[in-house]
Structure formats: C-alpha cells, structure tokens
Scaffold this active site. Structure first.
Site, PDB file in Angstrom:
ATOM      1  N   CYS A 103       0.819  -1.227   0.000  1.00  0.00           N
ATOM      2  CA  CYS A 103       0.000   0.000   0.000  1.00  0.00           C
ATOM      3  C   CYS A 103       0.845   1.265   0.000  1.00  0.00           C
ATOM      4  O   CYS A 103       0.344   2.345  -0.308  1.00  0.00           O
ATOM      5  CB  CYS A 103      -0.931   0.004   1.198  1.00  0.00           C
ATOM      6  SG  CYS A 103      -1.990  -1.439   1.246  1.00  0.00           S
ATOM      7  N   HIS A 243      -3.912   7.039   2.852  1.00  0.00           N
ATOM      8  CA  HIS A 243      -4.223   5.739   2.263  1.00  0.00           C
ATOM      9  C   HIS A 243      -5.634   5.345   2.676  1.00  0.00           C
ATOM     10  O   HIS A 243      -6.004   5.459   3.848  1.00  0.00           O
ATOM     11  CB  HIS A 243      -3.192   4.715   2.752  1.00  0.00           C
ATOM     12  CG  HIS A 243      -3.533   3.316   2.380  1.00  0.00           C
ATOM     13  ND1 HIS A 243      -3.915   2.962   1.102  1.00  0.00           N
ATOM     14  CD2 HIS A 243      -3.539   2.158   3.103  1.00  0.00           C
ATOM     15  CE1 HIS A 243      -4.148   1.662   1.069  1.00  0.00           C
ATOM     16  NE2 HIS A 243      -3.927   1.154   2.260  1.00  0.00           N
ATOM     17  N   ASN A 273     -10.141  -0.670  -0.128  1.00  0.00           N
ATOM     18  CA  ASN A 273      -8.679  -0.522  -0.091  1.00  0.00           C
ATOM     19  C   ASN A 273      -8.097  -1.048  -1.405  1.00  0.00           C
ATOM     20  O   ASN A 273      -8.139  -2.246  -1.672  1.00  0.00           O
ATOM     21  CB  ASN A 273      -8.139  -1.321   1.110  1.00  0.00           C
ATOM     22  CG  ASN A 273      -6.631  -1.208   1.257  1.00  0.00           C
ATOM     23  OD1 ASN A 273      -5.939  -0.744   0.365  1.00  0.00           O
ATOM     24  ND2 ASN A 273      -6.134  -1.656   2.392  1.00  0.00           N
TER      25      ASN A 273
HETATM   26  O1  UT7 Z   1      -3.566  -1.400   3.705  1.00  0.00           O
HETATM   27  C1  UT7 Z   1      -3.467  -2.038   4.934  1.00  0.00           C
HETATM   28  C2  UT7 Z   1      -4.470  -3.107   4.945  1.00  0.00           C
HETATM   29  N1  UT7 Z   1      -5.117  -3.458   6.126  1.00  0.00           N
HETATM   30  C3  UT7 Z   1      -5.834  -2.670   6.957  1.00  0.00           C
HETATM   31  O2  UT7 Z   1      -5.833  -1.478   6.943  1.00  0.00           O
HETATM   32  C4  UT7 Z   1      -6.678  -3.414   7.952  1.00  0.00           C
HETATM   33  C5  UT7 Z   1      -6.603  -2.848   9.351  1.00  0.00           C
HETATM   34  N2  UT7 Z   1      -7.605  -3.493  10.169  1.00  0.00           N
HETATM   35  C6  UT7 Z   1      -8.924  -3.191  10.096  1.00  0.00           C
HETATM   36  O3  UT7 Z   1      -9.313  -2.349   9.322  1.00  0.00           O
HETATM   37  C7  UT7 Z   1      -9.876  -3.889  11.035  1.00  0.00           C
HETATM   38  O4  UT7 Z   1      -9.142  -4.650  11.975  1.00  0.00           O
HETATM   39  C8  UT7 Z   1     -10.877  -4.831  10.304  1.00  0.00           C
HETATM   40  C9  UT7 Z   1     -11.874  -3.997   9.507  1.00  0.00           C
HETATM   41  C10 UT7 Z   1     -10.136  -5.783   9.385  1.00  0.00           C
HETATM   42  C11 UT7 Z   1     -11.678  -5.653  11.313  1.00  0.00           C
HETATM   43  O5  UT7 Z   1     -12.350  -4.795  12.212  1.00  0.00           O
HETATM   44  P1  UT7 Z   1     -12.272  -5.078  13.783  1.00  0.00           P
HETATM   45  O6  UT7 Z   1     -13.111  -4.086  14.438  1.00  0.00           O
HETATM   46  O7  UT7 Z   1     -10.807  -5.119  14.145  1.00  0.00           O
HETATM   47  O8  UT7 Z   1     -12.935  -6.500  13.892  1.00  0.00           O
HETATM   48  P2  UT7 Z   1     -12.311  -7.836  14.471  1.00  0.00           P
HETATM   49  O9  UT7 Z   1     -11.299  -8.394  13.553  1.00  0.00           O
HETATM   50  O10 UT7 Z   1     -11.930  -7.575  15.896  1.00  0.00           O
HETATM   51  O11 UT7 Z   1     -13.571  -8.776  14.449  1.00  0.00           O
HETATM   52  C12 UT7 Z   1     -14.729  -8.518  15.258  1.00  0.00           C
HETATM   53  C13 UT7 Z   1     -15.776  -9.566  14.956  1.00  0.00           C
HETATM   54  C14 UT7 Z   1     -15.229 -10.993  14.974  1.00  0.00           C
HETATM   55  O12 UT7 Z   1     -16.234 -11.823  15.518  1.00  0.00           O
HETATM   56  P3  UT7 Z   1     -16.122 -12.303  17.051  1.00  0.00           P
HETATM   57  O13 UT7 Z   1     -14.826 -13.049  17.144  1.00  0.00           O
HETATM   58  O14 UT7 Z   1     -16.121 -11.034  17.871  1.00  0.00           O
HETATM   59  O15 UT7 Z   1     -17.339 -13.140  17.219  1.00  0.00           O
HETATM   60  C15 UT7 Z   1     -15.089 -11.340  13.503  1.00  0.00           C
HETATM   61  O16 UT7 Z   1     -15.229 -12.723  13.256  1.00  0.00           O
HETATM   62  O17 UT7 Z   1     -16.302  -9.364  13.648  1.00  0.00           O
HETATM   63  C16 UT7 Z   1     -16.258 -10.592  12.915  1.00  0.00           C
HETATM   64  N3  UT7 Z   1     -16.094 -10.278  11.508  1.00  0.00           N
HETATM   65  C17 UT7 Z   1     -17.105 -10.029  10.688  1.00  0.00           C
HETATM   66  N4  UT7 Z   1     -18.452 -10.036  10.886  1.00  0.00           N
HETATM   67  C18 UT7 Z   1     -19.223  -9.743   9.833  1.00  0.00           C
HETATM   68  C19 UT7 Z   1     -14.926 -10.141  10.814  1.00  0.00           C
HETATM   69  N5  UT7 Z   1     -15.196  -9.809   9.527  1.00  0.00           N
HETATM   70  C20 UT7 Z   1     -16.551  -9.740   9.434  1.00  0.00           C
HETATM   71  C21 UT7 Z   1     -17.437  -9.446   8.380  1.00  0.00           C
HETATM   72  N6  UT7 Z   1     -18.746  -9.447   8.622  1.00  0.00           N
HETATM   73  N7  UT7 Z   1     -16.982  -9.143   7.136  1.00  0.00           N
END
Ligand code: UT7
Length: 341
Positions: A103, A243, A273
């Site tokens: 990125c 970004h 992204n």
């Molecule tokens: O260019 C660099 C690239 N990467 C990034 O910038 C990513 C940086 N990270 C993020 O943007 C965030 O961490 C995410 C958007 C990827 C995830 O958001 P989060 O608030 O950190 O969620 P999480 O990973 O803590 O997941 C929370 C819950 C989980 O369920 P449980 O374990 O709490 O029951 C996940 O399984 O949300 C669940 N989950 C989803 N639910 C519905 C994860 N993805 C999804 C989804 N739909 N697509």
C-alpha cells in the site's frame, strides 16, 4: 485513473460470505468496491491510467525515460507489469521497473522517481499504482474479502526549476510485523504446488487488529515526521490524502492530528482498499473536484504490508490538469490482445 466498471456492493457480499452491510459500513466505512472482469488485469488498468496521464501531461511516450509500476498483484511472477506497459505504450526509450511495497508503493515510487529527477539522471518518469486485489483475496474469508478493491492511478513526474514539487518524502519499515499481512505461496519459499493451493497459500492473509494498531500510529507519526522534515507546519497543508483502508483509521488520525476533517480526502466508501492504487486514485479525484490548485500544499500518507509507512509533502506547482477530455478507455486489442491465455 482507471476503475473496473463492475461494482460489488456490501449487499452483493451478503450473498457470498456471512456478513452484513451494517457490519462492513460501521467497521470500515466501505459501501462498495470495483472488481476487475475476466478481460481486465493489473496491466490493463495500469495501461488505461498511463494513457490518461500521458495525455493529460501532453507528454509523448517516446519522451518517457522510466516507467515505475507499484503493485503487489502483478499479472505474472515476471516479467514486470512495467515491461508490458513499455511495449504497449511504445515508450521505446523507457526503462521499466516494478516495485512491491504494497500500500505504500505509490509513495515509495514517488520518492525513487523524485530522487532520480533531482539528481539529474532523468527528466520524465511515468509512475503507476495498480492492483487487482480481487485476484488475491479469499472470497470465502469474510474478514478480508470485504476490504479490498481493484483500481489504477498514474502520474507523470517532470523536472522543473520552478520550486515546490515534492518537498519531502519519508519512507519507513518495521519488518518485525511482516507476517501480519502477507501472501505466503508462489514465491521461492513456498512454491506453488497442490499442497500450497489446498492450504490457500495463494490468498492474502491478515491479522486485522494488529495491522489496525500499527496503522493508527503510523499514520499520525508519519504525517508529523514528514511535515517536520519538509519544514511546513501541519496547519499550512491544504489537503491530506491518506491511504484509503478504513474510515476508522482515517478518523482516528484526524482526531490525533487535530486537523479539520474537511481537509481530509476520503473515497474509501466507493472503492475500498486498493493498495498501491489508493493514493493516486484519491489524488486524481481531488484534482477533478477542484481541491488542488497551483500553490496547494498536499500531504499524502500511506501504511501497509511490510509493515511499512510512507509520507510525501507536496507543493503543487504545475497547472492543474483538466482531465475532461481523457478516459476514452482501451481498444479491444489492448484489452484482450496482449493477455496471453
Ligand atoms: O492497507 C493495509 C491493509 N489493512 C488494513 O488497513 C486493515 C486494518 N484493520 C482493520 O481495518 C480492522 O481490523 C478490520 C476492519 C479488518 C476488522 O475490524 P475489527 O473491528 O478489528 O474486527 P475484528 O477483527 O476484531 O472482528 C470482530 C468480529 C469478529 O467476531 P467475534 O470473534 O467477535 O465473534 C469477527 O469474526 O467481527 C467478525 N467479523 C465479521 N463479521 C461480519 C470479521 N469480519 C466480518 C465481516 N462481517 N466481514
């Protein structure tokens, strides 16, 4: 810039993985993303953006001395996408180099091109950020497939004695976080075979929370560092182009930096992204929307796999390009003819 026509909305994703429009919007700010069709690839998107950039800059392909393509989704392991572009553009005097810094790729390319121009080696460089992230995400993994999109953006960089231009580039890396965001298979360590395919090693993997923590700090620290090294106080920047990965990361930077929200450019809601294409597409749209004019000071900041960060402080000195006449797209030959089956 070049975007695939195909739009994939959050509602579309609800029928592919166990997710909801509400979850995606509230956690990321993304509403929809563009997805390349079968006859599009990183190369075709990069070619269309490059043609627009050359036309806008009124630069003939023969005068391009180097083509730099930033991508982590090249068409092939090798040759580079830039070699394919060099041929398709008839840029007969251009060297061709791809860089893979995810990125941060476009800003890394900007720093390298700037160095080559300022040191007197080159006068004209074509820089492209292009990705087809849809080809490396696992469409059964809801944690990653909802985040990414496909796009390309291109810029022509030219020697100028008018002052301004790129005021400062800052690049940094923390490789200890390398395995928080990676694609394991297909390289020299885990060469593609039935086992790696069965293991899904050809898909991007990410520890979202780890990358999030890194991103929030990297965005703020890198912005402050780049402004300081450029000798421009933060409040003198007219526009911030971060970004486009997640609106929560952008909002957190806005709060920490105490910069008016109106100065931040955001389009993550429409494209998700797009990795190395994210900054040049946003820059292009900012120009189209009249948010950059001669004399504008622009701060661009990126973070991503590596883990890596990059910042560029820019003073726009060229006339603001009118892109109204460009964007005719590729001919059928360009879309299909050069893509080997
Ligand atoms: O260019 C660099 C690239 N990467 C990034 O910038 C990513 C940086 N990270 C993020 O943007 C965030 O961490 C995410 C958007 C990827 C995830 O958001 P989060 O608030 O950190 O969620 P999480 O990973 O803590 O997941 C929370 C819950 C989980 O369920 P449980 O374990 O709490 O029951 C996940 O399984 O949300 C669940 N989950 C989803 N639910 C519905 C994860 N993805 C999804 C989804 N739909 N697509």
């Amino acid at each position: 810039m070049s975007l695939p026509d195909q739009v994939r909305t959050n509602q579309d994703l609800e029928s592919i993985v166990d997710t909801t429009d509400e979850w995606i919007r509230s956690r990321t700010g993304i509403r929809e993303r563009r997805i390349a069709s079968e006859d599009e690839s990183t190369y075709t998107l990069a070619l269309e953006a490059s043609k627009q950039a050359l036309e806008t800059a009124k630069l003939s392909p023969e005068d391009v001395e180097m083509i730099i393509v930033a991508t982590l989704t090249p068409d092939f392991g090798f040759p580079a996408v830039s070699n394919l572009l060099q041929d398709a553009l008839d840029a007969s005097d251009a060297a061709a180099v791809d860089i893979n810094s995810a990125c941060t790729g476009f800003l890394s390319g900007l720093a390298l091109a700037d160095g080559l121009i300022v040191s007197g080696h080159l006068d004209n460089v074509l820089l492209v950020g292009a990705e087809t992230m849809s080809r490396v995400v696992d469409w059964s993994d809801r944690a990653t497939c909802v985040l990414f999109g496909d796009a390309a953006g291109a810029a022509v960089l030219q020697k100028s004695d008018s002052g301004g231009g790129i005021l400062k580039s800052v690049l940094g890396s923390d490789g200890s976080g390398a395995m928080s965001l990676y694609l394991r298979g297909g390289g020299s360590r885990y060469q593609a075979n039935a086992h790696t395919i069965a293991n899904g090693d050809h898909f991007l993997k990410m520890d979202g929370r780890e990358v999030y923590r890194f991103a929030v700090k990297a965005m703020v620290d890198c912005t402050i560092d780049t402004a300081r090294r450029a000798g421009v106080p933060l409040d003198e920047f007219d526009l911030f182009i971060p970004h486009q990965a997640n609106i929560r990361i952008i909002n957190s930077a806005i709060r920490e930096l105490d910069v008016p929200e109106s100065k931040f450019f955001v389009n993550v809601d429409r494209y998700g992204n797009t990795s190395a294409a994210s900054i040049p597409v946003a820059l292009c749209e900012a120009i189209d929307e009249g948010r950059i004019e001669p004399g504008s000071k622009v701060m661009m900041v990126a973070f991503g796999a590596g883990l890596a960060w990059a910042g560029t402080a820019l003073e726009w000195t060229a006339p603001v390009p009118d892109r109204g006449v460009v964007g005719a797209g590729l001919s059928a030959r360009e879309r299909l003819g050069v893509l080997p089956s």
